[in-house]
Every structure is written in C-alpha cells, then in structure tokens.
Design an enzyme around this catalytic site. Structure first.
Site, PDB file in Angstrom:
ATOM      1  N   ALA A   1      -4.238  -9.973  12.927  1.00  0.00           N
ATOM      2  CA  ALA A   1      -4.196  -9.495  11.546  1.00  0.00           C
ATOM      3  C   ALA A   1      -5.341  -8.520  11.315  1.00  0.00           C
ATOM      4  CB  ALA A   1      -4.311 -10.674  10.587  1.00  0.00           C
TER       5      ALA A   1
ATOM      6  N   GLU B   1      -4.679  -4.229   6.099  1.00  0.00           N
ATOM      7  CA  GLU B   1      -4.834  -4.716   4.716  1.00  0.00           C
ATOM      8  C   GLU B   1      -4.200  -3.681   3.789  1.00  0.00           C
ATOM      9  OE1 GLU B   1      -8.982  -5.490   3.975  1.00  0.00           O
ATOM     10  OE2 GLU B   1      -9.122  -6.839   5.702  1.00  0.00           O
TER      11      GLU B   1
ATOM     12  N   ALA C   1      -6.176  -0.633   4.147  1.00  0.00           N
ATOM     13  CA  ALA C   1      -6.693  -0.292   5.483  1.00  0.00           C
ATOM     14  C   ALA C   1      -5.629  -0.492   6.559  1.00  0.00           C
ATOM     15  CB  ALA C   1      -7.916  -1.165   5.811  1.00  0.00           C
ATOM     16  N   GLY C   2      -5.091   0.627   7.058  1.00  0.00           N
ATOM     17  CA  GLY C   2      -4.118   0.581   8.156  1.00  0.00           C
ATOM     18  C   GLY C   2      -4.633   1.457   9.265  1.00  0.00           C
TER      19      GLY C   2
ATOM     20  N   PHE D   1       1.492  -7.309   6.876  1.00  0.00           N
ATOM     21  CA  PHE D   1       2.232  -6.845   8.062  1.00  0.00           C
ATOM     22  C   PHE D   1       1.713  -7.466   9.354  1.00  0.00           C
ATOM     23  CE2 PHE D   1       3.348  -3.291   5.162  1.00  0.00           C
ATOM     24  CZ  PHE D   1       4.727  -3.409   5.269  1.00  0.00           C
TER      25      PHE D   1
ATOM     26  N   ASP E   1      -5.497  -0.817  24.548  1.00  0.00           N
ATOM     27  CA  ASP E   1      -5.254  -0.182  25.855  1.00  0.00           C
ATOM     28  C   ASP E   1      -4.126  -0.890  26.594  1.00  0.00           C
ATOM     29  OD1 ASP E   1      -7.360   1.365  25.138  1.00  0.00           O
ATOM     30  OD2 ASP E   1      -8.772   0.562  26.611  1.00  0.00           O
TER      31      ASP E   1
ATOM     32  N   GLY F   1      29.196   9.661  16.193  1.00  0.00           N
ATOM     33  CA  GLY F   1      29.855   9.948  14.915  1.00  0.00           C
ATOM     34  C   GLY F   1      30.032   8.673  14.088  1.00  0.00           C
TER      35      GLY F   1
ATOM     36  N   GLU G   1       0.593  -0.279  15.630  1.00  0.00           N
ATOM     37  CA  GLU G   1      -0.438  -0.058  16.665  1.00  0.00           C
ATOM     38  C   GLU G   1      -0.841   1.409  16.769  1.00  0.00           C
ATOM     39  OE1 GLU G   1      -0.446  -2.349  20.197  1.00  0.00           O
ATOM     40  OE2 GLU G   1       1.014  -3.703  19.324  1.00  0.00           O
TER      41      GLU G   1
ATOM     42  N   THR H   1      -0.013   4.965  14.288  1.00  0.00           N
ATOM     43  CA  THR H   1       1.163   5.827  14.092  1.00  0.00           C
ATOM     44  C   THR H   1       1.146   6.940  15.144  1.00  0.00           C
ATOM     45  OG1 THR H   1      -0.046   7.291  12.621  1.00  0.00           O
ATOM     46  CG2 THR H   1       1.089   5.426  11.582  1.00  0.00           C
TER      47      THR H   1
HETATM   48  C1  LIG Z   1       6.881  -4.200  11.073  1.00  0.00           C
HETATM   49  C2  LIG Z   1       5.400  -3.990  11.115  1.00  0.00           C
HETATM   50  C3  LIG Z   1       4.624  -4.826  11.910  1.00  0.00           C
HETATM   51  C4  LIG Z   1       3.239  -4.672  11.935  1.00  0.00           C
HETATM   52  N1  LIG Z   1       2.483  -5.551  12.667  1.00  0.00           N
HETATM   53  C5  LIG Z   1       1.127  -5.505  12.544  1.00  0.00           C
HETATM   54  C6  LIG Z   1       0.305  -6.540  13.151  1.00  0.00           C
HETATM   55  O1  LIG Z   1       0.798  -7.424  13.856  1.00  0.00           O
HETATM   56  N2  LIG Z   1      -1.021  -6.517  12.891  1.00  0.00           N
HETATM   57  C7  LIG Z   1      -1.604  -5.554  12.122  1.00  0.00           C
HETATM   58  O2  LIG Z   1      -2.811  -5.605  11.922  1.00  0.00           O
HETATM   59  N3  LIG Z   1      -0.861  -4.546  11.565  1.00  0.00           N
HETATM   60  C8  LIG Z   1       0.483  -4.525  11.757  1.00  0.00           C
HETATM   61  N4  LIG Z   1       1.243  -3.537  11.166  1.00  0.00           N
HETATM   62  C9  LIG Z   1       0.597  -2.492  10.389  1.00  0.00           C
HETATM   63  C10 LIG Z   1       0.625  -1.135  11.083  1.00  0.00           C
HETATM   64  O3  LIG Z   1      -0.180  -1.142  12.235  1.00  0.00           O
HETATM   65  C11 LIG Z   1       0.173  -0.092  10.036  1.00  0.00           C
HETATM   66  O4  LIG Z   1       1.179  -0.039   9.053  1.00  0.00           O
HETATM   67  C12 LIG Z   1      -0.057   1.259  10.657  1.00  0.00           C
HETATM   68  O5  LIG Z   1      -1.207   1.245  11.459  1.00  0.00           O
HETATM   69  C13 LIG Z   1      -0.210   2.365   9.606  1.00  0.00           C
HETATM   70  O6  LIG Z   1      -1.180   2.029   8.678  1.00  0.00           O
HETATM   71  P1  LIG Z   1      -0.875   2.143   7.109  1.00  0.00           P
HETATM   72  O7  LIG Z   1       0.335   1.314   6.864  1.00  0.00           O
HETATM   73  O8  LIG Z   1      -2.075   1.846   6.320  1.00  0.00           O
HETATM   74  O9  LIG Z   1      -0.480   3.641   6.894  1.00  0.00           O
HETATM   75  P2  LIG Z   1      -1.463   4.839   6.550  1.00  0.00           P
HETATM   76  O10 LIG Z   1      -2.673   4.751   7.394  1.00  0.00           O
HETATM   77  O11 LIG Z   1      -1.642   4.880   5.082  1.00  0.00           O
HETATM   78  O12 LIG Z   1      -0.605   6.069   7.041  1.00  0.00           O
HETATM   79  C14 LIG Z   1       0.378   6.727   6.237  1.00  0.00           C
HETATM   80  C15 LIG Z   1       0.727   8.043   6.911  1.00  0.00           C
HETATM   81  O13 LIG Z   1      -0.443   8.884   6.977  1.00  0.00           O
HETATM   82  C16 LIG Z   1      -0.691   9.275   8.320  1.00  0.00           C
HETATM   83  N5  LIG Z   1      -2.135   9.374   8.570  1.00  0.00           N
HETATM   84  C17 LIG Z   1      -3.103   8.467   8.263  1.00  0.00           C
HETATM   85  N6  LIG Z   1      -4.316   8.902   8.676  1.00  0.00           N
HETATM   86  C18 LIG Z   1      -4.107  10.099   9.280  1.00  0.00           C
HETATM   87  C19 LIG Z   1      -4.968  11.048   9.932  1.00  0.00           C
HETATM   88  N7  LIG Z   1      -6.283  10.831  10.038  1.00  0.00           N
HETATM   89  N8  LIG Z   1      -4.404  12.180  10.435  1.00  0.00           N
HETATM   90  C20 LIG Z   1      -3.060  12.402  10.339  1.00  0.00           C
HETATM   91  N9  LIG Z   1      -2.211  11.557   9.727  1.00  0.00           N
HETATM   92  C21 LIG Z   1      -2.718  10.406   9.221  1.00  0.00           C
HETATM   93  C22 LIG Z   1      -0.065   8.187   9.164  1.00  0.00           C
HETATM   94  O14 LIG Z   1       0.225   8.646  10.472  1.00  0.00           O
HETATM   95  C23 LIG Z   1       1.186   7.856   8.363  1.00  0.00           C
HETATM   96  O15 LIG Z   1       2.190   8.795   8.654  1.00  0.00           O
HETATM   97  C24 LIG Z   1       2.631  -3.640  11.184  1.00  0.00           C
HETATM   98  C25 LIG Z   1       3.414  -2.774  10.404  1.00  0.00           C
HETATM   99  C26 LIG Z   1       4.785  -2.935  10.371  1.00  0.00           C
HETATM  100  C27 LIG Z   1       5.612  -2.012   9.518  1.00  0.00           C
END
Ligand SMILES: Cc1cc2nc3c(=O)[nH]c(=O)nc-3n(C[C@H](O)[C@H](O)[C@H](O)COP(=O)(O)OP(=O)(O)OC[C@H]3O[C@@H](n4cnc5c(N)ncnc54)[C@H](O)[C@@H]3O)c2cc1C
Length: 415
Positions: free
Chosen positions: A135, A138, A141-142, A169, A266, A368, A392, A394
């Site tokens: 986890a 938040e 914080a992603g 998530f 990694d 199709g 893990e 984007t």
């Molecule tokens: C089904 C599912 C399972 C998941 N499982 C886990 C899990 O087990 N543990 C866990 O901790 N998390 C988990 N996650 C969370 C996931 O890792 C995050 O959603 C992901 O890292 C993106 O973070 P965010 O949602 O805050 O998006 P944001 O960081 O807000 O990103 C939104 C958009 O902005 C882009 N962006 C952000 N910063 C930049 C930058 N510096 N430059 C260019 N583009 C940028 C991103 O690429 C994305 O397109 C899961 C998510 C889902 C949907």
C-alpha cells in the site's frame, strides 16, 4: 551472456501453467469479470494445492523452493516472467488473485533483513492460501510518491510503530488484509518534513487492530483482482516490522530506505510487462484463429508489402509483442544475474503497457462486432490491458525514469 532459448525446466512449467490457463482460468474468465467482488476460489485452490504458484511465494532467507529443482534457480525471474505471461494469457485478473507474497512479498525480498524474510515469507509456503500486498498510493500521492501523508510514529516506550493514514487502490488488499494470515507492506513517513528521507515501509500483518478495509473498487478491467481502500487508525505494529533503517537522514546513505524500497519495482515492473504480454498474446492468438476460420490465414511466406492490410496489422501486432517480450526477458535475466536493471525494468514496462493497449484495441477493431460483443473475450482483454500502462508507474513515469537514466539526470533535474 544472455540466452534466448527457453530452458527445458522453464518450458515444463510453462506447459503446466498453459493447462491451468486453458482448463481452469478461461472457463471462469467471464464469470469473475461479471461478479467483481466474488473471490475465484476454484482458481485459488488449484494454484495453492498444486504448487503451481511456487514463483509467487517469495523466497525465505534459508530456503530455496521453486518447485522445479535446483537447475532452474539461476533463472528464477525468467521463470517467473514466463509463468506470469502464461497465466495472464489465461486471465490477467485471475492471475493477480494468485495466492502468494505479491507486491508485499517482493518488497520484503528487496529490502528485508534475513530475519524478516524468514519471519514474513515462510507463511506463503504453508497452510491455507495467503496473500501479500503493498500500500503506497494515497488520494493525493500516486506518481508523486514523496507526497505520502500516512504517518508512522514511535510509541512512548519505543517498542511499537503507530500508523495513521489512508491508502487506496491496494491490489489484493482485501485478501491480504482481512481474509488470510497475510500481510501488507505500508509506506509511511516517520518525519513529514523530511520528504523522501522520511519515507519508510512497514509490514502490517492481517487482523492487526487499527487496519481496516473500507472499500472495494469497481473497475474497468482485471475485475477478478480485488482492489481495496484501507484505513489505518492508531494501528500498532512491532518496532521490528520496519523494512530498512529507521534513521532519517538527507545523505545518500540515509536515503537508502527509500531507494531500497524503490528497488522492489526492479523485479515487479517486468512482471507487469509480462502480464501485459500474456493478454496481448491472447488477443493475437484469437484474431489469428478467427481469420483462419474465415479463410484468411496469416501468410509468413509473403513479404510485408504483398500482404493484405489486415494481415499487415497482424504482423505488426506480433512484432510489437516480440519486441516487448525481449525487453522483459532482458530485465528478468539481469535480475537473475544480479545486474542493476532499473532502467531496463522501466523500459519493459513502458513498452509492454503501450503495446498491449494498442494490440488489444487493434484486435477488437479487426474482429469488428465480434470483437465488441461479450460472446468472446476480446473486449474484456481490451479492458484488462490498460491497467498495465497505469499501475507500478504509469507509462509517462516509466519513460521519465528511462530518460533520467539514459541522460544522467536526477529526479529533481528531470520531472
Ligand atoms: C487497479 C489498480 C491497482 C493498483 N494497485 C496498487 C497497489 O497494489 N499498490 C499501490 O500502492 N498502488 C496501486 N495502484 C495505484 C497506481 O500505482 C497509481 O494509480 C499510479 O501510480 C498513478 O498514480 P495516480 O493515480 O496518483 O495518478 P497521477 O499521478 O495523478 O497521474 C495522472 C496522470 O498524470 C501523469 N503524470 C503524473 N506525473 C507526471 C509527470 N511527472 N510527467 C508526466 N506525466 C505525469 C500520469 O502519467 C497520469 O497519466 C493501483 C491502481 C489501480 C488502478
């Protein structure tokens, strides 16, 4: 030297997994897509009892158990990639429900002490099915992991950490947190003012008072996998459950905790890429079968410019698939060889996430209405695919990591 031949021991495991995919996963694939929050026990029990989940158990410090013998140990991660790919060809959501250490186990393997590995990972080889999870994410914080607000403070007697915060998530969060004697590796800060230096990871065992699963997400794809929101309210865990050093220091040395925890990725990013490739291969196989049934077999004996437009698309799909798979094999081979692979792990993940999104959409396009229909699984694979370009890190974040590594910039210099 990197070797492109699949070792015999690995091929045997792949054949076994392919049987599980065909006989156990595919028949229930649609069922768990439609019943998102039911747990796929028919798959879980087969994997746990047969030991086919050996690669997901985590490796305790004093035990080596791949289920396939000594000779393939040097290919541990390559074997894991093949296993994940073959399972995801069956069903990616079900694969994510495989009992084992998951991301939590990988984090412990990456940074745990020998004692912690022994204490926490052994459970994944014993008794009833169990899960691990991690986890980090938040609401605020992603991608920006340094923005985590969950706190960990020491109790007055210094014997426990007290965790407070909200995580969202969490893959397998329900199974790891509430269903089994599993565990969740939780990221929290011991000093909110210290930024990354204050961030540490902690092992919270299931059933610990103060940890509560508050929501299960409804998702676009991979619906057989549980994705939970978890709250921590004065959740007390033993002092020894911190992974890495409790020291907060801005020096490179002091920041090892954060860097160490990032090392988890990694090994897991190539795994996400392998899963993407399994889904993509399922789509390509289905399209080829469909075309063949309709009298349009793929002609490998003709040059590209003499192919029909649709067959050129199929060849491009296959080329994307191969390119992504080779990047996965390279990153996994580096893990097995003990070579630093952060850049290659991100490369494989970025490439495979993009490739699977394109390939599965292309499959629906070629098929199709048949592809858009729920009578077969092509539309589901298109939905399952996208997550691989998201979690893990984007696609954008992984490309950023690759660019930093190639150009020699720090995370501050290239954001
Ligand atoms: C089904 C599912 C399972 C998941 N499982 C886990 C899990 O087990 N543990 C866990 O901790 N998390 C988990 N996650 C969370 C996931 O890792 C995050 O959603 C992901 O890292 C993106 O973070 P965010 O949602 O805050 O998006 P944001 O960081 O807000 O990103 C939104 C958009 O902005 C882009 N962006 C952000 N910063 C930049 C930058 N510096 N430059 C260019 N583009 C940028 C991103 O690429 C994305 O397109 C899961 C998510 C889902 C949907």
């Amino acid at each position: 030297m990197i070797d492109f031949e699949t070792p015999v021991g690995i091929q045997k495991q792949v054949d076994l997994i392919h049987n599980v995919a065909v006989q156990v996963m595919r028949p229930i694939s649609r069922k768990y897509d439609e019943h998102e929050h039911d747990r796929p026990w028919e798959y879980i029990n087969v994997m746990w009892k047969s030991g086919a989940n050996a690669g997901f158990r985590g490796k305790p410090a004093k035990e080596v158990d791949t289920g396939t013998g000594e000779s393939v140990m040097k290919y541990r991660y390559v074997l894991l990639m093949h296993t994940i790919e073959a399972l995801s060809w069956g069903d990616a959501g079900l694969y994510l429900s495989t009992p084992g250490g998951g991301l939590g186990g990988a984090a412990i393997e990456a940074v745990g002490t020998p004692d912690q590995k022994e204490r926490f990972l052994r459970r994944f080889s014993e008794g009833d099915p169990k899960w691990g999870a991690m986890a980090m994410t938040e609401p605020q914080a992603g991608s920006d992991t340094a923005n985590i607000r969950t706190t960990a403070r020491l109790s007055e007697d210094g014997k426990e950490w007290i965790l407070n915060g909200e995580k969202i998530f969490v893959t397998s969060g329900y199974m790891a947190g509430e269903q089994s004697p599993g565990l969740i590796v939780v990221w929290a800060t011991v000093d909110p003012k210290a930024g990354r230096a204050g961030m540490k990871s902690f092992v919270v065992e299931s059933g610990t008072p103060g940890m509560k699963v508050v929501r299960l997400e409804k998702k676009h794809g991979i619906r057989a996998s549980d994705t939970a929101a978890i709250n921590f309210t004065d959740c007390r865990i033993p002092f020894d459950n911190i992974l890495g050093s409790p020291e907060v220091s801005q020096s490179r040395e002091g920041n090892k905790g954060f860097a160490g925890a990032m090392k988890t990725f990694d090994s897991t990013r190539p795994g996400v890429a392998a899963s993407a490739i399994g889904i993509a291969r399922a789509s390509v196989d289905y399209v080829k079968e469909h075309l063949e049934k309709n009298g349009v077999p793929v002609r490998y004996d003709l040059p590209y410019h003499k192919q029909s437009a649709v067959l050129r698309d199929v060849l491009r799909m296959e080329a994307q698939l191969r390119a992504a798979w080779l990047l996965v094999l390279r990153a996994a081979w580096q893990m097995d060889a003990g070579i630093s692979n952060s850049m290659e792990a991100s490369m494989s993940k970025a490439k495979a996430g993009e490739a699977v999104t394109w390939i599965t959409q292309k499959a629906v396009e070629i098929l199709g209405p048949e592809g858009y229909s729920c009578k077969n699984l092509a539309e589901k694979w298109m939905r399952d695919a996208k997550i691989n370009d998201l979690y893990e890190g984007t696609g954008q974040i992984n490309r950023l990591i690759v660019a930093r590594r190639l150009l020699g910039y720090s995370s501050k210099e290239l954001q």
